[in-house]
Design a protein around this motif. Structure first.
Motif, PDB file in Angstrom:
ATOM      1  N   GLU A  17       0.828  -1.209   0.000  1.00 16.71           N
ATOM      2  CA  GLU A  17       0.000   0.000   0.000  1.00 16.71           C
ATOM      3  C   GLU A  17       0.862   1.260   0.000  1.00 16.71           C
ATOM      4  OE1 GLU A  17      -3.794   0.108   2.373  1.00 16.71           O
ATOM      5  OE2 GLU A  17      -2.812  -1.612   3.332  1.00 16.71           O
ATOM      6  N   LEU A  18       1.976   1.210   0.718  1.00 19.55           N
ATOM      7  CA  LEU A  18       2.849   2.385   0.843  1.00 19.55           C
ATOM      8  C   LEU A  18       3.293   2.905  -0.517  1.00 19.55           C
ATOM      9  CD1 LEU A  18       4.113   4.071   3.134  1.00 19.55           C
ATOM     10  CD2 LEU A  18       6.132   2.607   2.965  1.00 19.55           C
ATOM     11  N   ALA A  19       3.514   1.997  -1.465  1.00 19.46           N
ATOM     12  CA  ALA A  19       3.955   2.406  -2.799  1.00 19.46           C
ATOM     13  C   ALA A  19       2.880   3.168  -3.554  1.00 19.46           C
ATOM     14  CB  ALA A  19       4.385   1.176  -3.600  1.00 19.46           C
ATOM     15  N   MET A  20       1.625   3.064  -3.115  1.00 21.30           N
ATOM     16  CA  MET A  20       0.522   3.746  -3.789  1.00 21.30           C
ATOM     17  C   MET A  20       0.211   5.111  -3.175  1.00 21.30           C
ATOM     18  SD  MET A  20      -2.191   0.680  -4.633  1.00 21.30           S
ATOM     19  CE  MET A  20      -1.938  -0.262  -3.127  1.00 21.30           C
TER      20      MET A  20
ATOM     21  N   GLU B 127      -7.659   5.980  -3.377  1.00 24.97           N
ATOM     22  CA  GLU B 127      -8.272   6.095  -2.055  1.00 24.97           C
ATOM     23  C   GLU B 127      -7.768   4.963  -1.159  1.00 24.97           C
ATOM     24  OE1 GLU B 127     -10.240   8.507  -1.007  1.00 24.97           O
ATOM     25  OE2 GLU B 127     -10.128   9.524  -2.952  1.00 24.97           O
ATOM     26  N   PRO B 128      -7.852   5.145   0.175  1.00 24.80           N
ATOM     27  CA  PRO B 128      -7.355   4.115   1.098  1.00 24.80           C
ATOM     28  C   PRO B 128      -7.919   2.719   0.824  1.00 24.80           C
ATOM     29  CG  PRO B 128      -7.788   6.124   2.303  1.00 24.80           C
ATOM     30  CD  PRO B 128      -8.271   6.353   0.907  1.00 24.80           C
TER      31      PRO B 128
ATOM     32  N   ARG C  28      -6.243  -3.383  -3.697  1.00 25.49           N
ATOM     33  CA  ARG C  28      -5.235  -3.665  -4.714  1.00 25.49           C
ATOM     34  C   ARG C  28      -4.096  -4.491  -4.115  1.00 25.49           C
ATOM     35  NH1 ARG C  28      -3.264  -4.743  -9.713  1.00 25.49           N
ATOM     36  NH2 ARG C  28      -1.367  -3.572 -10.225  1.00 25.49           N
ATOM     37  N   ALA C  29      -3.621  -4.118  -2.935  1.00 26.10           N
ATOM     38  CA  ALA C  29      -2.542  -4.852  -2.272  1.00 26.10           C
ATOM     39  C   ALA C  29      -2.976  -6.276  -1.960  1.00 26.10           C
ATOM     40  CB  ALA C  29      -2.113  -4.129  -1.000  1.00 26.10           C
ATOM     41  N   ARG C  30      -4.175  -6.440  -1.438  1.00 29.02           N
ATOM     42  CA  ARG C  30      -4.687  -7.778  -1.107  1.00 29.02           C
ATOM     43  C   ARG C  30      -4.837  -8.638  -2.357  1.00 29.02           C
ATOM     44  NH1 ARG C  30      -5.768  -9.368   4.506  1.00 29.02           N
ATOM     45  NH2 ARG C  30      -5.263  -7.455   5.621  1.00 29.02           N
ATOM     46  N   ASP C  31      -5.285  -8.042  -3.427  1.00 29.73           N
ATOM     47  CA  ASP C  31      -5.459  -8.785  -4.666  1.00 29.73           C
ATOM     48  C   ASP C  31      -4.125  -9.293  -5.197  1.00 29.73           C
ATOM     49  OD1 ASP C  31      -7.031  -9.654  -7.057  1.00 29.73           O
ATOM     50  OD2 ASP C  31      -5.792  -8.153  -8.056  1.00 29.73           O
TER      51      ASP C  31
END
Length: 218
Positions: A101-104, A110-111, A117-120
């Protein structure tokens, strides 16, 4: 026009130690190219110049016709390229999901978009059950899969990998190579990987050899 155009690229350190000397290289969209050479051959320096982490003494790097320069470096690294490192470069006290997530954060996601996206991506690399595990409790192979997810989370057009299998055992190395190949085939993206590993080089569509900062074959 090639996706990556390198012309007359030279870089030295301290003004006396040449790392690269007059390198010319063109890489087309969709290629998986290995930069092969021994330690000190200039592979990492070349990747660093392509990534815009440092800049040449002479010559230029252009991606999709856009010259890499300091002025546009932040936007370039956020929207154009992804980087996968040998030693993962994860934040050890964050979870696998949080590292991705940090890279996004520099994007407009949005959070909840970042979270999903990270979980996917973790699901795609077989780490769904490890999403909430702190990075320093993951194995080396798991850390590199998380780092891979982080490197592609913003859907880069060009992925740069610097000795990405150097810290992995054989099984984890083969797994990472499969992930890289699958990502390239699915997304039709480009990969440039610096390596001294013959197995990695043989998995690529083209091998470019460097020795003492000079291009031997392309």
């Amino acid at each position: 026009m090639a996706q990556l155009e390198i012309r007359g690229l030279s870089r030295s350190y301290g003004g006396i130690i040449p790392a690269l000397v007059d390198v010319d290289l063109s890489i087309d969209s969709g290629e998986m190219v290995a930069l092969l050479g021994p330690s000190g051959s200039g592979k990492s320096t070349l990747l660093s110049l392509i990534a815009g982490f440092e800049y040449p003494d002479r010559g230029s790097v252009a991606v999709d016709g856009r010259v890499v320069n300091a002025r546009d470096a932040v936007d370039y690294r956020r929207n154009v390229i992804g980087v996968l490192f040998q030693h993962y470069h994860l934040l050890e006290t964050l979870t696998a999901c949080q590292n991705i997530e940090l890279a996004m954060f520099p994007t407009h996601a949005e959070p909840m978009q970042r979270y999903r996206r990270a979980r996917d991506l973790l699901q795609q690399v077989g780490l769904a059950a490890r999403a909430d595990q702190i990075a320093n409790r993951l194995s080396g192979g798991e850390r590199q899969r998380v780092a891979f997810c982080r490197s592609i989370v913003n859907q880069p057009r060009l992925l740069l990998a610097d000795e990405p299998t150097g810290s992995l055992d054989t099984a984890s190395k083969l797994e990472l190579l499969q992930l890289l190949r699958r990502w390239m085939d699915a997304e039709r993206r480009t990969l440039v990987v610096a390596t001294h590993d013959a197995d990695v080089a043989s998995a690529c569509s083209r091998v470019v050899r460097l020795r003492d900062g000079r291009l031997e074959a392309a």
